[in-house]
Design an enzyme around this catalytic site. Structure first.
Site, PDB file in Angstrom:
ATOM      1  N   GLU A  76       0.813  -1.218   0.000  1.00  0.00           N
ATOM      2  CA  GLU A  76       0.000   0.000   0.000  1.00  0.00           C
ATOM      3  C   GLU A  76       0.849   1.273   0.000  1.00  0.00           C
ATOM      4  OE1 GLU A  76      -3.012  -0.247  -0.569  1.00  0.00           O
ATOM      5  OE2 GLU A  76      -3.972  -1.883   0.516  1.00  0.00           O
ATOM      6  N   HIS A  95      -2.785   2.764   8.415  1.00  0.00           N
ATOM      7  CA  HIS A  95      -3.865   1.996   7.778  1.00  0.00           C
ATOM      8  C   HIS A  95      -4.179   0.787   8.658  1.00  0.00           C
ATOM      9  CE1 HIS A  95      -6.221  -0.421   5.160  1.00  0.00           C
ATOM     10  NE2 HIS A  95      -5.223  -1.161   4.691  1.00  0.00           N
ATOM     11  N   HIS A  97      -7.263  -2.396   9.951  1.00  0.00           N
ATOM     12  CA  HIS A  97      -8.430  -3.216   9.628  1.00  0.00           C
ATOM     13  C   HIS A  97      -9.265  -3.401  10.893  1.00  0.00           C
ATOM     14  CE1 HIS A  97      -6.160  -5.327   6.056  1.00  0.00           C
ATOM     15  NE2 HIS A  97      -6.427  -4.052   5.818  1.00  0.00           N
ATOM     16  N   TYR A 116     -18.971  13.568  20.372  1.00  0.00           N
ATOM     17  CA  TYR A 116     -18.090  14.713  20.112  1.00  0.00           C
ATOM     18  C   TYR A 116     -16.683  14.328  19.665  1.00  0.00           C
ATOM     19  CZ  TYR A 116     -15.646  14.097  24.565  1.00  0.00           C
ATOM     20  OH  TYR A 116     -14.884  13.604  25.592  1.00  0.00           O
ATOM     21  N   HIS A 157     -12.758  -2.639   2.918  1.00  0.00           N
ATOM     22  CA  HIS A 157     -11.328  -2.842   3.158  1.00  0.00           C
ATOM     23  C   HIS A 157     -10.922  -2.524   4.589  1.00  0.00           C
ATOM     24  CE1 HIS A 157      -7.006  -2.124   1.410  1.00  0.00           C
ATOM     25  NE2 HIS A 157      -6.962  -2.553   2.658  1.00  0.00           N
ATOM     26  N   TYR A 210      -7.114  21.307  21.239  1.00  0.00           N
ATOM     27  CA  TYR A 210      -7.116  20.348  22.353  1.00  0.00           C
ATOM     28  C   TYR A 210      -5.693  19.902  22.700  1.00  0.00           C
ATOM     29  CZ  TYR A 210      -8.118  16.088  25.000  1.00  0.00           C
ATOM     30  OH  TYR A 210      -8.150  15.117  25.955  1.00  0.00           O
TER      31      TYR A 210
END
Length: 213
Positions: A76, A95, A97, A116, A157, A210
């Site tokens: 990827e 990335h 899963h 939120y 995916h 934040y």
């Protein structure tokens, strides 16, 4: 061996993908971009995270050429490189899963703002269409769909998140899984009550300042 600090970070966060329940097996991948050097460090293809060593991390340029390392990089790498080429604010891509978020990805259904925490990601968690994993088409689809958000569902995916740092991209991946789990469970009981536009805008704004600045 160069980039020891960055290699170590990818190895450690790869283990956290497993321990935090964000993937299983060898699913998913992690990268860092060193903008001054113009190189991307990315996790290797097909090596379990707890077996990955620092020397397994692959150093590449953004055209896909291996600069340092003997391992095959994650398939990827285009999904990562496209953000580094086009987004000067992005220095890390994660990335995953993760189970609940991937459930929504398999429905090709975006996650609406029912909590939120969505403010750390954007106004909602969008979902792009399915493209073959490891393809440049997937990279283009994710990049074009994510807009100003910091995370997106990859249709059928998984999940992609971006950040200025690896820790930020990783935390956003956790937030997406949290939101997905809440959405799933709330739907099991009834219909989630969504934040209105004013509440959502305030949440997004507050997440911009934040933590420690």
């Amino acid at each position: 061996m160069n980039y020891l600090k960055e290699r170590e970070a990818i190895v450690e966060y790869g283990k956290k993908l497993i321990t935090e329940g964000l993937t299983s097996g060898t699913g998913g991948n992690i990268s860092l971009f060193l903008r001054e050097e113009g190189v991307m460090l990315i996790s290797p293809s097909g090596i379990p995270y707890f077996d990955t060593k620092m020397e397994d991390i692959v150093v590449m340029d953004l055209e896909g050429t291996i600069v340092e390392g003997d391992r095959k990089p994650s398939s990827e790498y285009d999904l990562h490189a496209i953000f580094y080429r086009n987004r000067p604010d992005v220095n890390s891509v994660v990335h995953t899963h993760s189970e609940y978020a991937t459930t929504f990805a398999c429905l090709q259904q975006e996650i609406e703002p029912l909590h939120y925490i969505i403010g750390s990601i954007g106004e909602k968690v969008r979902c792009c269409e399915y493209c073959t994993f490891g393809s440049y088409e997937l990279a283009e689809e994710a990049y074009n769909k994510i807009g100003k958000d910091k995370g997106i569902l990859l249709g059928n995916h998984g999940v992609l998140t971006i950040g200025s740092t690896l820790s930020q991209a990783f935390e956003i991946a956790k937030d997406i899984e949290f939101i997905a789990k809440l959405n799933y469970r709330a739907r099991c009981i009834g219909t989630p009550v969504l934040l209105n536009k004013e509440q959502l805008a305030e949440a997004v704004e507050k997440f911009g300042t934040y933590g420690q600045q």
